[in-house]
Design a protein around this motif. Structure first.
Motif, PDB file in Angstrom:
ATOM      1  N   THR A 137       0.155 -11.368  -0.305  1.00 34.49           N
ATOM      2  CA  THR A 137       0.455 -10.502   0.837  1.00 34.49           C
ATOM      3  C   THR A 137       1.698  -9.654   0.579  1.00 34.49           C
ATOM      4  N   ARG A 150      -6.134  -0.258  -0.582  1.00 33.08           N
ATOM      5  CA  ARG A 150      -7.483   0.264  -0.344  1.00 33.08           C
ATOM      6  C   ARG A 150      -7.950   1.116  -1.523  1.00 33.08           C
ATOM      7  N   VAL A 197      -6.342   0.657   9.695  1.00 25.73           N
ATOM      8  CA  VAL A 197      -5.428   1.060   8.626  1.00 25.73           C
ATOM      9  C   VAL A 197      -4.911  -0.158   7.868  1.00 25.73           C
ATOM     10  N   TRP A 198      -4.554  -1.209   8.598  1.00 30.78           N
ATOM     11  CA  TRP A 198      -4.071  -2.461   8.015  1.00 30.78           C
ATOM     12  C   TRP A 198      -5.107  -3.559   8.228  1.00 30.78           C
ATOM     13  N   LEU A 244       0.709  -6.297  -0.688  1.00 28.62           N
ATOM     14  CA  LEU A 244       0.259  -5.432   0.402  1.00 28.62           C
ATOM     15  C   LEU A 244       1.445  -4.874   1.176  1.00 28.62           C
ATOM     16  N   GLU A 245       2.411  -5.724   1.475  1.00 27.37           N
ATOM     17  CA  GLU A 245       3.574  -5.282   2.242  1.00 27.37           C
ATOM     18  C   GLU A 245       4.430  -4.293   1.455  1.00 27.37           C
ATOM     19  N   GLU A 246       4.532  -4.495   0.144  1.00 28.56           N
ATOM     20  CA  GLU A 246       5.365  -3.622  -0.687  1.00 28.56           C
ATOM     21  C   GLU A 246       4.691  -2.282  -0.958  1.00 28.56           C
ATOM     22  N   ARG A 247       3.401  -2.314  -1.316  1.00 30.26           N
ATOM     23  CA  ARG A 247       2.699  -1.085  -1.695  1.00 30.26           C
ATOM     24  C   ARG A 247       2.078  -0.362  -0.507  1.00 30.26           C
ATOM     25  N   GLY A 248       1.762  -1.118   0.548  1.00 26.51           N
ATOM     26  CA  GLY A 248       1.133  -0.521   1.715  1.00 26.51           C
ATOM     27  C   GLY A 248      -0.385  -0.595   1.644  1.00 26.51           C
ATOM     28  N   PRO A 249      -1.062  -0.532   2.797  1.00 24.07           N
ATOM     29  CA  PRO A 249      -2.514  -0.703   2.827  1.00 24.07           C
ATOM     30  C   PRO A 249      -3.275   0.423   2.134  1.00 24.07           C
ATOM     31  N   ALA A 250      -2.748   1.644   2.156  1.00 21.15           N
ATOM     32  CA  ALA A 250      -3.458   2.753   1.512  1.00 21.15           C
ATOM     33  C   ALA A 250      -3.578   2.524   0.011  1.00 21.15           C
ATOM     34  N   ALA A 251      -2.509   2.015  -0.607  1.00 21.86           N
ATOM     35  CA  ALA A 251      -2.540   1.758  -2.046  1.00 21.86           C
ATOM     36  C   ALA A 251      -3.512   0.635  -2.383  1.00 21.86           C
TER      37      ALA A 251
END
Length: 225
Positions: free
Chosen positions: A51, A63, A170-171, A54-61
């Motif tokens: 996780t 995905r 988005v998340w 996910l928190e560091e790169r973000g959900p767009a990355a």
């Protein structure tokens, strides 16, 4: 690295990969001398990210990473989202998180393998849902599926004429049934997908360690009932 011609299983990671949260596993369906693979045998590719990634790169990355991986695969279905995973296996693990599993519908349980009765059916509802043939065609294609999903958080993206990605927000969301957050977009998609969902609770082999049979069925149908 190259896979041996008759090797059916590959696992990538360091010695503590499951503690670090990274892994990649591939299991192949190939003919053997004794029999041909049946329609219910599947090949599968499983990956895991912590996780923190996910928190560091973000959900767009995340995905885009999942979409890039999936674009090169001839898949029947696939998914990505929040999941519990255990170093010690279900028998010692699931009972310890039964309260969390029943409370947070958006967190799935990683069993570590694909049931041999699944075939081309779809393994539940998740944040990212990859659909290929035959399910996407039987759903009527991308346009028909898109017209059936009205949640503002949901997007349906065509990968090509035979594959699509359905994104539920988005998340990735855990939800919380104690706060009446049952993830309505997940439920809407689950109802659209119900005829094609894998139904392990109809199989006598289905069980969830630490759950009664009633609880296991309730958890398996959490986006349907």
């Amino acid at each position: 690295m190259e896979k041996s011609g008759n090797e059916t299983w590959i696992h990538l990671g360091n010695g503590n990969d499951r503690l670090a949260g990274f892994k990649l596993t591939y299991s192949a369906r190939i003919p053997s001398r004794d029999r041909r693979p049946s329609d219910y045998d599947v090949s599968y590719l499983e990956g895991m990210l912590p996780t923190g990634y996910l928190e560091e790169r973000g959900p767009a990355a995340v995905r885009e990473l999942m979409l890039d991986m999936a674009s090169g695969l001839h898949f029947a279905s696939g998914h990505a989202g929040l999941s519990f995973d255990s170093l010690v296996g279900d028998a010692f693990f699931t009972a310890r998180i039964r309260t969390e599993l029943l409370r947070y519908p958006g967190i799935s349980l990683n069993h570590g393998s694909i049931p041999d009765w699944m075939g081309t059916r779809v393994d539940g509802v998740h944040w990212l849902n990859f659909l290929g043939l035959p399910v996407l065609q039987e759903l009527g294609g991308v346009s028909t599926l898109r017209s059936r999903l009205h949640s503002p958080e949901t997007t349906v993206q065509a990968i090509d004429e035979a594959r699509a990605l359905v994104t539920l927000g988005v998340w990735p969301e855990a939800g919380d049934l104690t706060r009446s957050d049952a993830l309505p977009s997940y439920r809407e998609f689950g109802h659209a997908l119900e005829p094609w969902l894998d139904k392990p609770f109809n199989d006598p082999r289905f069980r969830v360690e630490g759950f009664t049979q009633e609880e296991a069925m309730k958890w398996a149908r959490r986006f349907l009932d």
